[in-house]
Design a protein around this motif. Structure first.
Motif, short mmCIF file in Angstrom:
data_model
loop_
_atom_site.label_atom_id
_atom_site.label_comp_id
_atom_site.label_asym_id
_atom_site.label_seq_id
_atom_site.Cartn_x
_atom_site.Cartn_y
_atom_site.Cartn_z
N ARG A 115 0.81 -1.22 0.00
CA ARG A 115 0.00 0.00 0.00
C ARG A 115 0.85 1.27 0.00
N TYR A 116 2.03 1.21 0.62
CA TYR A 116 2.86 2.41 0.72
C TYR A 116 4.18 2.30 -0.06
N GLY A 117 4.48 1.14 -0.58
CA GLY A 117 5.79 0.94 -1.19
C GLY A 117 5.93 1.47 -2.61
N SER A 118 4.84 1.48 -3.35
CA SER A 118 4.94 1.85 -4.77
C SER A 118 3.96 2.97 -5.11
N GLU A 119 4.40 3.82 -5.99
CA GLU A 119 3.58 4.96 -6.43
C GLU A 119 2.82 4.53 -7.68
N PRO A 120 1.49 4.64 -7.68
CA PRO A 120 0.76 4.30 -8.91
C PRO A 120 1.23 5.17 -10.07
N VAL A 121 1.02 4.70 -11.26
CA VAL A 121 1.41 5.45 -12.46
C VAL A 121 0.49 6.66 -12.60
N ALA A 122 1.08 7.82 -12.81
CA ALA A 122 0.26 9.02 -12.99
C ALA A 122 -0.40 8.98 -14.37
N PRO A 123 -1.62 9.49 -14.50
CA PRO A 123 -2.24 9.53 -15.83
C PRO A 123 -1.33 10.26 -16.82
N LYS A 170 6.16 -1.14 -22.59
CA LYS A 170 5.87 0.11 -21.89
C LYS A 170 4.37 0.30 -21.92
N VAL A 171 3.79 0.56 -20.75
CA VAL A 171 2.33 0.70 -20.67
C VAL A 171 2.02 2.09 -20.13
N LEU A 172 1.12 2.75 -20.82
CA LEU A 172 0.75 4.12 -20.49
C LEU A 172 -0.53 4.13 -19.66
N GLY A 173 -0.52 4.84 -18.56
CA GLY A 173 -1.74 5.01 -17.75
C GLY A 173 -2.58 6.14 -18.30
N LEU A 174 -3.87 5.91 -18.43
CA LEU A 174 -4.74 6.95 -18.99
C LEU A 174 -5.74 7.46 -17.96
N SER A 175 -6.47 6.55 -17.32
CA SER A 175 -7.51 6.96 -16.38
C SER A 175 -7.26 6.36 -15.01
N PRO A 176 -7.61 7.09 -13.94
CA PRO A 176 -7.37 6.57 -12.59
C PRO A 176 -8.11 5.27 -12.33
N GLY A 177 -7.51 4.43 -11.51
CA GLY A 177 -8.17 3.19 -11.12
C GLY A 177 -7.22 2.01 -11.17
N THR A 178 -7.73 0.85 -10.69
CA THR A 178 -6.95 -0.38 -10.76
C THR A 178 -7.45 -1.19 -11.95
N VAL A 231 4.75 -21.11 -18.04
CA VAL A 231 6.16 -20.79 -18.36
C VAL A 231 6.54 -19.42 -17.81
N VAL A 232 5.56 -18.69 -17.33
CA VAL A 232 5.82 -17.35 -16.81
C VAL A 232 6.14 -17.44 -15.32
N LYS A 233 7.32 -16.94 -14.94
CA LYS A 233 7.70 -16.94 -13.53
C LYS A 233 7.09 -15.74 -12.79
N SER A 234 7.08 -14.62 -13.45
CA SER A 234 6.52 -13.43 -12.79
C SER A 234 6.15 -12.38 -13.82
N ILE A 235 5.23 -11.51 -13.40
CA ILE A 235 4.88 -10.33 -14.19
C ILE A 235 5.06 -9.14 -13.25
N GLU A 236 5.87 -8.21 -13.66
CA GLU A 236 6.14 -7.08 -12.76
C GLU A 236 5.86 -5.75 -13.46
N VAL A 237 5.17 -4.88 -12.73
CA VAL A 237 5.00 -3.50 -13.18
C VAL A 237 6.02 -2.67 -12.39
N HIS A 238 6.87 -1.95 -13.11
CA HIS A 238 7.93 -1.18 -12.43
C HIS A 238 7.39 0.19 -12.03
N TYR A 239 6.68 0.19 -10.89
CA TYR A 239 6.22 1.48 -10.36
C TYR A 239 7.39 2.23 -9.73
N GLU A 240 7.23 3.53 -9.63
CA GLU A 240 8.22 4.33 -8.89
C GLU A 240 8.03 4.09 -7.39
N PRO A 241 9.12 4.14 -6.61
CA PRO A 241 8.95 4.03 -5.16
C PRO A 241 8.07 5.19 -4.66
#
Lengths: 276, 723
Positions: A115-123, A170-178, A231-241
């Motif tokens: 909840r506090y470790g990663s910053e969501p992607v800004a729109p 690279k994935v672009l955030g457009l609208s707020p939400g999960t 075959v997939v070990k992990s999927i990671e989204v590289h959020y900013e701290p």
């Protein structure tokens, strides 16, 4: 394991929803204080209170001896030795309760971390999404694709790196939400949450979805682990701290949690009559 | 693809002093005991500020009343906004907000400085004086003893000159035993060479808060005596190499001469298993003892090899035009034709102990068939400043917190990449747009934090865009290429229109208690023809070369026979006599002989006719002793050359080269310019107040701003309020 983690996560979700309109530090402080009190009680129940009290008394006595006989080298060195010995004894008496405390504290820290470790992607901003494959699987030979929902956009072609067994976008955030990204793989589709900033309250931002009973799966319990046969070990989204601002001062959430929980424990030990 | 590899550009001058600045960069980041910079002003100014401070404490004074009323003055500096273009666009209805502002308040041409170069012009604005008062005459000055060029607005006080015991210089470093490292006691210190009192220092003395964002000729920024002033430096701010901006270009297809690109460095690379491994160069590592290394290895370490390096990798997809850059702990995915975000990097000087921090962004030009990657000049990080660029330093952290990273070098539009054909028109336009968008975000932030006092905010986009893209709108320009340029014929007009939107936003924050001033430091002219001033001096017999030296081989005036040279040129508009007692090897007697020579050269210069078209290449040669005011006239070039419209001093001559002919076509992408006679290139002045002055000049603006806060014109100023 997963059902337990899922239940704990759901409980924390309910708890954090109660603080929807408040500053993010408020629920963190509440969790920290409650953690401090609960750990104090656990410590009291699981430790030998009498031995701890005796050891602490001895420590005080030997420290006083060092002060009084500071001109007598022989006595002072003996006192120092006794201080060290009783310190070790104190640590030994603390080990048993620490074992009982460690697991719940770890679970709480995991919940706070997502909840506090990663910053969501800004729109309008983007994040890298990395898919890590099984060792030996060549990324260039695997048919994988990534689809984004309406509120996000896959902003690059897949970048396949055989040497590390990774595929990245690279994935672009457009609208707020999960939102849910969908990864198509030979073994069937896999999903991964992608959080775009803008919604009120403290959101769950799980950076990693990992396979099976792994440490990563434990650290990021907000999503069901990837099936073990994938075959997939992990999927990671590289959020900013993420940063936490308290009265204009940037602090790490872990520091706040430790300082406040320890302070709460020490402040209330007299109230509960527990020797720490 | 044609590439221009001609040397002799102003950026080359930057390279020659990069080593000194690099020393300051490295040492400045790890020492704190810096000496005070040379005093910018004297007792008269100090006493005036003290008197003003006393006056401001009187509640009945005009300045106290202005302060208490919450008076606000917003000044927007739009470098290079041209009076003629602005007026045309207003008449065409394409600058609606400027037109409304002009109708409701005032609009006027604004007389620039002579020469109309940004460092000179903005110094006029800052001080209310001309070059004789502030001592800035050109982009480039020279050291009189060695004739070598240096930046006019800033310099580095060498650390070697600063350690003295009983007045004797001592070795200022210790050698770390059993290593090649040395540890200096102190670092070099950048100095702002502009003299005189900045107008915001006067406001500060009166208790008025100011924010000065990116104003040219303010590097390092003036220190705030009271904490009321916040500033970030502008033009003159180097990249971390100490140059005006040096890009890097990594390519599998280096071209002949690519090892000598002006304003950039080209690095040949290979793609191996879809991976490119390369390194980016940082500042010279002054923590290594190169003499010792040379003794040990038997060979001298070349200058380029002394630079710190940071390795990085680029992973390329075998099919798609996409790549990942991994550098210094940061990673970025780029599609072909895309710029990355800013990436923070560290150059390690002493392992695990000392490093220099900067920020860089990449542009993936091409993945295949050839791999081509552009890296921006490495910017000083405001949050971790290798050289002081903000006042106070915490303001830099505040800006990064609010705006994230952004371009900090003086003029960030990458005209050098365009000049060398690393960028095409579209790529330059895209990069310039990034700069402008960053600046708009910064303006928004500063408008929100601005409460009262003075806010000055600066834009470079119009200046750099007009320099680089004039040829696109001008079919008569020798560098105009119809197929490439016509799509960008309206680029400059569209830039002006973007500033109309900027103005619309600023106007939202202008109330009855706010004075709004929008100004430019100069306008623009075409630059069709280059004037090689040193070649003219050679042909006329004022400059002589040593036996056997060919004119085309001369750089930095090296090879000039000073025993027979009476005049030389350094800088775009500056012409100096080789005066005995002033220059290192002067031969012209000061006084009547020098005066007569100035008169003679000036008269001849004004008679230079372009044989191609019969036009005058020089419309006026200004004699400094007659033209400038103030105590620093003696340090000025003896003649400041006012070129005709369409003409400008060549970049080769500015750096001390000779040239093959006096006049030649300008085939550079840098096709618009303003270093002509200042009467040809007026700037603009807009305000929400009526402008009473008939012919306002840049040096009138400092008195004008002071007057808005109830402060009279200072004795040393030559300007007067315009309202």
């Amino acid at each position: 394991m997963w059902p337990i983690l899922r239940t704990i996560t759901a409980a924390f979700d309910v708890f954090f929803d109660l603080f929807g309109g408040t500053h993010p530090v408020v629920p963190l402080l509440v969790v920290s204080v409650v953690t401090g009190v609960v750990m104090l009680l656990v410590f009291g129940k699981t430790s030998n209170q009498q031995r701890i009290a005796e050891t602490k008394d001895k420590l005080k006595a030997y420290i006083m001896e060092m002060w009084i006989f500071r001109n007598d080298t022989r006595v002072m060195f003996l006192a120092i030795g006794n201080v060290i010995r009783n310190n070790l004894r104190y640590l030994r008496h603390s080990l048993r309760p620490l074992v009982f405390i460690l697991v719940p504290v770890l679970l709480i820290m995991v919940q706070l971390g997502i909840r506090y470790g990663s910053e969501p992607v800004a729109p309008g901003e983007s994040a890298r999404v990395t898919v890590t494959l099984d060792e030996g699987v060549r990324a260039t030979e695997l048919d994988v694709g990534l689809q984004a929902p309406f509120a996000a956009r896959v902003a690059s072609a897949p970048l396949r790196i055989d040497s590390s067994g990774e595929v990245e976008w690279k994935v672009l955030g457009l609208s707020p939400g999960t939102h849910e990204l969908v990864l198509s793989t030979p073994g069937g589709p896999l999903t991964k949450t992608f959080v775009v900033a803008g919604e009120p309250g403290v959101r769950t931002v799980g950076a990693v979805r990992a396979r099976g009973l792994t440490w990563s799966a434990f650290l990021y319990p907000s999503e069901r682990p990837i099936p073990r046969d994938s075959v997939v070990k992990s999927i990671e989204v590289h959020y900013e701290p993420a940063g936490l601002s308290v009265f204009g001062i940037g602090l790490h959430w872990l520091l706040v949690f430790f300082v406040v929980s320890v302070a709460a424990g020490f402040a209330l030990k007299g109230v509960f009559g527990i020797e720490v | 693809m044609s590439r221009n590899t001609a040397g002799g550009n102003l950026c080359d001058i930057a390279a020659t002093i990069a080593m000194a600045v690099a020393l300051a960069l490295v040492l400045g980041s790890c020492t704190s005991d810096a000496p005070p910079p040379e005093e910018a002003y004297g007792d008269t100014e100090r006493e005036a500020l003290e008197a003003l401070a006393r006056e401001a404490r009187d509640p009945g004074s005009a300045v106290a009343q202005a302060r208490e009323s919450g008076k606000r003055v917003i000044v927007i500096g739009i470098d290079g906004m041209d009076w003629i273009i602005a007026r045309r666009l207003m008449e065409e209805g394409r600058l609606r907000h400027f037109k409304e502002l002009a109708d409701a308040g005032g609009f006027s041409a604004l007389l620039s400085s002579m020469p109309p170069q940004s460092p000179v012009a903005w110094s006029n604005f800052i001080t209310g004086m001309d070059s004789g008062g502030h001592g800035i005459y050109d982009f480039v000055h020279r050291y009189a003893d060695s004739y070598l060029p240096h930046f006019s607005t800033s310099d580095v006080a060498s650390a070697a000159q600063r350690i003295r015991v009983l007045g004797i210089p001592i070795r200022n470093r210790v050698v770390v035993p059993f290593t090649d490292y040395v540890l200096p006691f102190q670092g070099g210190q950048p100095l702002n060479l502009r003299k005189g009192v900045a107008f915001w220092e006067i406001l500060e003395a009166a208790g008025i808060g100011t924010t000065i964002f990116r104003l040219p000729a303010n590097f390092p920024p003036v220190e705030s005596a009271t904490g009321l002033s916040t500033a970030m430096s502008g033009l003159g701010t180097p990249d971390i190499l100490g140059t005006y901006g040096t890009f890097s270009f990594f390519t599998t297809d280096p071209w002949p001469g690519s090892d000598d690109v002006s304003g950039g460095s080209v690095h040949p690379v290979e793609v191996v298993d879809n991976v490119v491994r390369a390194s980016i160069k940082g500042p010279v590592n002054e923590f290594l003892d190169y003499d010792r290394i040379a003794d040990r290895t038997g060979s001298r370490v070349a200058y380029d090899d002394r630079k710190a390096r940071l390795d990085f990798e680029v992973f390329i997809d075998p099919v798609h035009a996409v790549a990942k850059i991994v550098i210094g702990g940061s990673e970025a995915i780029l599609t072909e034709g895309e710029f990355s975000d800013w990436m923070e990097i560290d150059f390690e000087m002493v392992p695990h102990m000392v490093g220099v921090n900067g920020v860089v962004r990449f542009y993936l030009k091409s993945v295949r068939p050839e791999f081509e990657l552009h890296a921006s000049p490495i910017q000083i990080n405001p949050a971790n400043q290798a050289l002081p660029i903000t006042e106070p330093p915490e303001y830099g952290q505040e800006l990064v917190d609010e705006l994230r990273h952004f371009y900090t070098q003086g003029m960030p539009e990458d005209t050098k990449a365009l000049e060398s054909a690393v960028f095409g028109n579209a790529e330059f336009a895209a990069q310039a747009t990034l700069v402008l968008e960053e600046r708009k975000r910064a303006l928004e932030y500063h408008l929100q934090r601005f409460d009262e006092g003075l806010l000055f905010f600066y834009f470079s986009s119009l200046d750099q865009g007009t320099h680089a893209m004039w040829r696109c709108m001008d079919p008569d320009h020798p560098a105009h290429i119809p197929d490439e340029d016509e799509a960008y014929a309206s680029f400059i007009d569209e830039l002006y229109m973007q500033f109309d939107q900027v103005l619309a936003r600023v106007l939202e924050d202008v109330d009855e208690n706010t004075t709004l001033i929008i100004l430019s430091d100069h306008g623009f002219a075409a630059w069709y023809r280059k004037v090689h001033l040193n070649r003219w001096l050679l042909d006329e017999g004022y400059l002589a070369l040593k036996p056997g030296v060919r004119p085309e081989d001369v750089e930095w005036l090296l090879g000039v026979d000073w025993s027979k040279t009476r005049a030389y040129s350094i800088g775009i508009n500056g012409l100096y006599l080789n005066v005995k007692g002033r220059e290192g090897q002067g031969i012209v007697e000061p006084g009547p002989e020098a005066d007569a020579l100035v008169d003679e050269i000036a008269e001849k210069l004004e008679g230079v006719i372009d044989p191609e078209n019969g036009q005058r290449a020089v419309v006026r040669a200004y004699k400094s002793r007659e033209f400038y005011h103030g105590p620093l006239v003696e340090t000025a070039p003896d003649i400041v050359v006012g070129y005709g419209w369409g003409y400008r001093g060549s970049e080769e001559s500015a750096g001390g080269a000779i040239g093959s002919a006096v006049l030649e076509d300008n085939l550079n992408k840098w096709s618009g310019d303003h270093c002509a006679d200042y009467m040809h290139v007026p700037g603009v002045l807009f305000s929400n107040k009526i402008i009473a002055a008939e012919a306002p000049a840049l040096y009138d603006l400092a008195p004008t701003i002071l007057a808005e806060f109830g402060i009279g014109t200072m004795d040393w100023m030559i300007g007067a309020p315009v309202f």
